[in-house]
Design a protein around this motif. Sequence first.
Motif, PDB file in Angstrom:
ATOM      1  N   VAL A  67       0.855  -1.184   0.000  1.00 28.20           N
ATOM      2  CA  VAL A  67       0.000   0.000   0.000  1.00 28.20           C
ATOM      3  C   VAL A  67       0.895   1.238   0.000  1.00 28.20           C
ATOM      4  O   VAL A  67       1.833   1.334   0.794  1.00 28.20           O
ATOM      5  N   LEU A  68       0.592   2.165  -0.897  1.00 27.32           N
ATOM      6  CA  LEU A  68       1.336   3.424  -0.953  1.00 27.32           C
ATOM      7  C   LEU A  68       0.381   4.557  -0.591  1.00 27.32           C
ATOM      8  O   LEU A  68      -0.607   4.788  -1.291  1.00 27.32           O
ATOM      9  N   VAL A  69       0.663   5.230   0.520  1.00 30.47           N
ATOM     10  CA  VAL A  69      -0.193   6.333   0.969  1.00 30.47           C
ATOM     11  C   VAL A  69       0.629   7.609   1.052  1.00 30.47           C
ATOM     12  O   VAL A  69       1.863   7.584   1.059  1.00 30.47           O
ATOM     13  N   HIS A  70      -0.066   8.718   1.123  1.00 35.82           N
ATOM     14  CA  HIS A  70       0.598  10.011   1.218  1.00 35.82           C
ATOM     15  C   HIS A  70       1.102  10.222   2.645  1.00 35.82           C
ATOM     16  O   HIS A  70       0.578   9.650   3.607  1.00 35.82           O
ATOM     17  N   THR A  71       2.109  11.040   2.779  1.00 36.20           N
ATOM     18  CA  THR A  71       2.683  11.313   4.088  1.00 36.20           C
ATOM     19  C   THR A  71       1.724  12.126   4.960  1.00 36.20           C
ATOM     20  O   THR A  71       0.739  12.684   4.476  1.00 36.20           O
ATOM     21  N   ALA A  72       2.006  12.195   6.238  1.00 35.15           N
ATOM     22  CA  ALA A  72       1.330  13.054   7.226  1.00 35.15           C
ATOM     23  C   ALA A  72      -0.190  12.929   7.162  1.00 35.15           C
ATOM     24  O   ALA A  72      -0.735  11.945   7.678  1.00 35.15           O
ATOM     25  N   PRO A  73      -0.949  13.853   6.530  1.00 34.12           N
ATOM     26  CA  PRO A  73      -2.407  13.734   6.564  1.00 34.12           C
ATOM     27  C   PRO A  73      -2.911  12.464   5.903  1.00 34.12           C
ATOM     28  O   PRO A  73      -3.907  11.877   6.338  1.00 34.12           O
ATOM     29  N   ILE A  95       3.837   1.966   2.656  1.00 36.32           N
ATOM     30  CA  ILE A  95       4.905   2.925   2.385  1.00 36.32           C
ATOM     31  C   ILE A  95       4.284   4.312   2.244  1.00 36.32           C
ATOM     32  O   ILE A  95       3.252   4.473   1.595  1.00 36.32           O
ATOM     33  N   ALA A  96       4.909   5.290   2.855  1.00 41.45           N
ATOM     34  CA  ALA A  96       4.531   6.692   2.653  1.00 41.45           C
ATOM     35  C   ALA A  96       5.785   7.483   2.327  1.00 41.45           C
ATOM     36  O   ALA A  96       6.872   7.202   2.843  1.00 41.45           O
ATOM     37  N   GLY A  97       5.643   8.460   1.470  1.00 43.92           N
ATOM     38  CA  GLY A  97       6.752   9.365   1.245  1.00 43.92           C
ATOM     39  C   GLY A  97       6.913  10.302   2.435  1.00 43.92           C
ATOM     40  O   GLY A  97       6.111  10.306   3.364  1.00 43.92           O
ATOM     41  N   ASN A  98       7.946  11.073   2.415  1.00 42.57           N
ATOM     42  CA  ASN A  98       8.128  12.140   3.404  1.00 42.57           C
ATOM     43  C   ASN A  98       8.812  13.304   2.688  1.00 42.57           C
ATOM     44  O   ASN A  98       9.358  13.140   1.588  1.00 42.57           O
ATOM     45  N   GLN A  99       8.741  14.468   3.318  1.00 40.63           N
ATOM     46  CA  GLN A  99       9.381  15.639   2.745  1.00 40.63           C
ATOM     47  C   GLN A  99      10.888  15.382   2.567  1.00 40.63           C
ATOM     48  O   GLN A  99      11.480  14.554   3.254  1.00 40.63           O
ATOM     49  N   ALA A 115       7.318  10.429  11.738  1.00 38.94           N
ATOM     50  CA  ALA A 115       6.626   9.543  10.802  1.00 38.94           C
ATOM     51  C   ALA A 115       6.453   8.134  11.351  1.00 38.94           C
ATOM     52  O   ALA A 115       5.402   7.511  11.171  1.00 38.94           O
ATOM     53  N   VAL A 116       7.464   7.616  12.036  1.00 33.24           N
ATOM     54  CA  VAL A 116       7.381   6.234  12.494  1.00 33.24           C
ATOM     55  C   VAL A 116       6.441   6.082  13.684  1.00 33.24           C
ATOM     56  O   VAL A 116       5.993   4.968  13.990  1.00 33.24           O
ATOM     57  N   LEU A 117       6.117   7.190  14.370  1.00 33.01           N
ATOM     58  CA  LEU A 117       5.256   7.104  15.547  1.00 33.01           C
ATOM     59  C   LEU A 117       3.773   7.100  15.198  1.00 33.01           C
ATOM     60  O   LEU A 117       2.963   6.513  15.912  1.00 33.01           O
ATOM     61  N   VAL A 118       3.394   7.755  14.112  1.00 31.30           N
ATOM     62  CA  VAL A 118       1.971   7.915  13.788  1.00 31.30           C
ATOM     63  C   VAL A 118       1.242   6.570  13.685  1.00 31.30           C
ATOM     64  O   VAL A 118       0.205   6.370  14.308  1.00 31.30           O
ATOM     65  N   PRO A 119       1.756   5.590  12.930  1.00 33.69           N
ATOM     66  CA  PRO A 119       1.025   4.327  12.806  1.00 33.69           C
ATOM     67  C   PRO A 119       1.405   3.274  13.840  1.00 33.69           C
ATOM     68  O   PRO A 119       0.834   2.187  13.832  1.00 33.69           O
ATOM     69  N   ARG A 120       2.356   3.584  14.732  1.00 35.58           N
ATOM     70  CA  ARG A 120       2.978   2.537  15.540  1.00 35.58           C
ATOM     71  C   ARG A 120       2.009   1.676  16.358  1.00 35.58           C
ATOM     72  O   ARG A 120       2.236   0.462  16.473  1.00 35.58           O
ATOM     73  N   SER A 157       8.578   4.843   6.092  1.00 34.46           N
ATOM     74  CA  SER A 157       8.547   6.213   5.576  1.00 34.46           C
ATOM     75  C   SER A 157       9.813   6.448   4.749  1.00 34.46           C
ATOM     76  O   SER A 157      10.917   6.128   5.201  1.00 34.46           O
ATOM     77  N   VAL A 158       9.635   6.998   3.540  1.00 28.25           N
ATOM     78  CA  VAL A 158      10.772   7.190   2.644  1.00 28.25           C
ATOM     79  C   VAL A 158      10.832   8.658   2.210  1.00 28.25           C
ATOM     80  O   VAL A 158       9.974   9.114   1.442  1.00 28.25           O
ATOM     81  N   PRO A 159      11.802   9.435   2.685  1.00 34.96           N
ATOM     82  CA  PRO A 159      11.956  10.808   2.190  1.00 34.96           C
ATOM     83  C   PRO A 159      12.108  10.816   0.675  1.00 34.96           C
ATOM     84  O   PRO A 159      12.821   9.978   0.103  1.00 34.96           O
ATOM     85  N   MET A 160      11.465  11.767   0.016  1.00 36.86           N
ATOM     86  CA  MET A 160      11.375  11.726  -1.438  1.00 36.86           C
ATOM     87  C   MET A 160      12.723  11.922  -2.136  1.00 36.86           C
ATOM     88  O   MET A 160      12.894  11.473  -3.277  1.00 36.86           O
ATOM     89  N   ASP A 161      13.693  12.516  -1.471  1.00 34.84           N
ATOM     90  CA  ASP A 161      14.994  12.669  -2.117  1.00 34.84           C
ATOM     91  C   ASP A 161      15.909  11.475  -1.897  1.00 34.84           C
ATOM     92  O   ASP A 161      17.042  11.458  -2.392  1.00 34.84           O
ATOM     93  N   ASP A 162      15.441  10.437  -1.169  1.00 35.49           N
ATOM     94  CA  ASP A 162      16.236   9.209  -1.024  1.00 35.49           C
ATOM     95  C   ASP A 162      16.239   8.390  -2.313  1.00 35.49           C
ATOM     96  O   ASP A 162      17.226   7.720  -2.637  1.00 35.49           O
ATOM     97  N   LEU A 163      15.138   8.399  -3.040  1.00 32.04           N
ATOM     98  CA  LEU A 163      14.968   7.442  -4.133  1.00 32.04           C
ATOM     99  C   LEU A 163      15.857   7.705  -5.345  1.00 32.04           C
ATOM    100  O   LEU A 163      16.327   6.755  -5.983  1.00 32.04           O
TER     101      LEU A 163
END
Length: 539
Positions: A67-73, A95-99, A115-120, A157-163
């Motif tokens: 599942v790919l969801v948007h970050t934060a909201p 997986i969610a992206g991050n800033q 990011a890692v705490l929200v769904p924990r 969570s994957v920051p978008m500039d990592d990829l």
Amino acid sequence: MTTAREATIDLLRQHGLNTWFGNPGSSELTLLEEFPSDFRYLLGLQEMVPVGMADGFSQVTGGPALVLVHTAPGLGNAVGALYNAYLNKTPLIVIAGNQRRVMQNQKCLLTNEDAVLVPRPFVKWSAEPAIASEVPAVLARAIHIAMSPPTGPVFVSVPMDDLPYELNDTQVAEVEVIRNREVIHAGGFRKDLAKKIAARLSAAKSPAFVVHGDLEHAGAWEPFVKLAERSKAAVWTAPLPGLSGFPENHPLYQGLLPPGAGWISEELKGHDLVVALGGPVFRYYPYIPGPYLPEGTSLIHITSDPDEAARAPVGDAYVADVRAAVEAVLGEISEASRTAPRARPDVPRPERAEAPMQAADLWTAVGHAAPAEALFVTEAGSNEIPISSFVRPGASLSHMSAVGGGLGFGLPAAVGAQLGAPDRPVLALMGDGSMHYAITSLWTAARYKVPLTIVVSSNEEYGVLKQFADIERTTGVPGLDLPGLNIVATAASYGIDAHEATDTDQVAEMLRAGVDDRERPTLINVRTNKAKKVAPRLN
């Protein structure tokens, strides 16, 4: 050069994760660019929907789902569905992206600082790679954790500039090793423990089994049916089971246990031994006073989840691979000489009833009209007990509901189940209130021509909440009525072949036509009477 994104795609392909459920956001675009031609992306219009679709898909296919969801909201939108997936023990890779890392310190738009705490609370494990080169390795770890018993969702969570990061030769070689390695779970159950459980079953005057959905997830359906038949024991489904765990048309099957301690102990009277398999002992709501078990009754609990074993209020627990345990006990037990328990009465032949009709009339018509191979996904509140009484599927993976009871599961899970089992007719049995939590699932079903058949019991209320209000003796509660819902028009606006059935004959006719139509989804709305009060029990 190989980028972190390219290595990630290769990793996911190696693990068979080429079906993605998602709702894209700007911080996920770097993962989605140049989407591979051998992958497919199934869009949901709000994050709860793709998580629910992936849940149903994973449960019927038996493998993990991505599942790919948007970050934060977006992740916040997904949490309600993650709650169900966590309690369903569904192995989702979320997986969610991050800033971008270079913008996070300024707390720019879409920065998820924790990011890692929200769904924990509702995942087995959550992580964000410390450096870009670790993205594939972190995802590989997440997949293995998700598939380790007890299975369940994980989050990365994957920051978008990592990829776009370019891996050097050493890093590429390390990723190849990680991509190709396996984690194998070898189940087993000690012979002395199997003998002990078999001896207690054989010595019992009137044993009973209580099964949960994990029994099916573990692949223990067939050996357990043999064990129940050899033991000549009554079989119930546990409250809030996810999957029903046993053929609901079997003469040993006694039905769905109501979710209250006092209710359950009353149902189990006369049984001196209860064996609970593949789930918790037991999930209770609301509070119904009474003993956990009848006087003189003992309990054996077999589960793959050490936390379930630890928190159970009663019984001797065995933490083990459920299938291995069932097969081991089956190998140590002989055919019982006791008389088998009395079977439930047959479902009566449907008689014509006009809308608004009793729930029993609706589900009797559905049960008789549905094909034997149908897979039912139910989320119908006050209708759940009547459904379990009048709709009786007999095959494995034939009755799915949400263990967590969080509304919004049914419609997207049914879409995902139909995608995962394209050769089986999937029927979503819904309440008019519960279906609106994830109503945009209808667009996804229509968009991808998912041949799902949806039957809606429309009683214009949150009937189950009125039942709980009766139990809790609360009066004057607002917000429990739902007037003015036009479900047929709403469904039609999403592209669904939608109909209003005015009697049970039309229900049966429309259901058969819906099942036969393998090109588009069908919805049948049926007006039903208000839910009955419950004192002192649900049915």
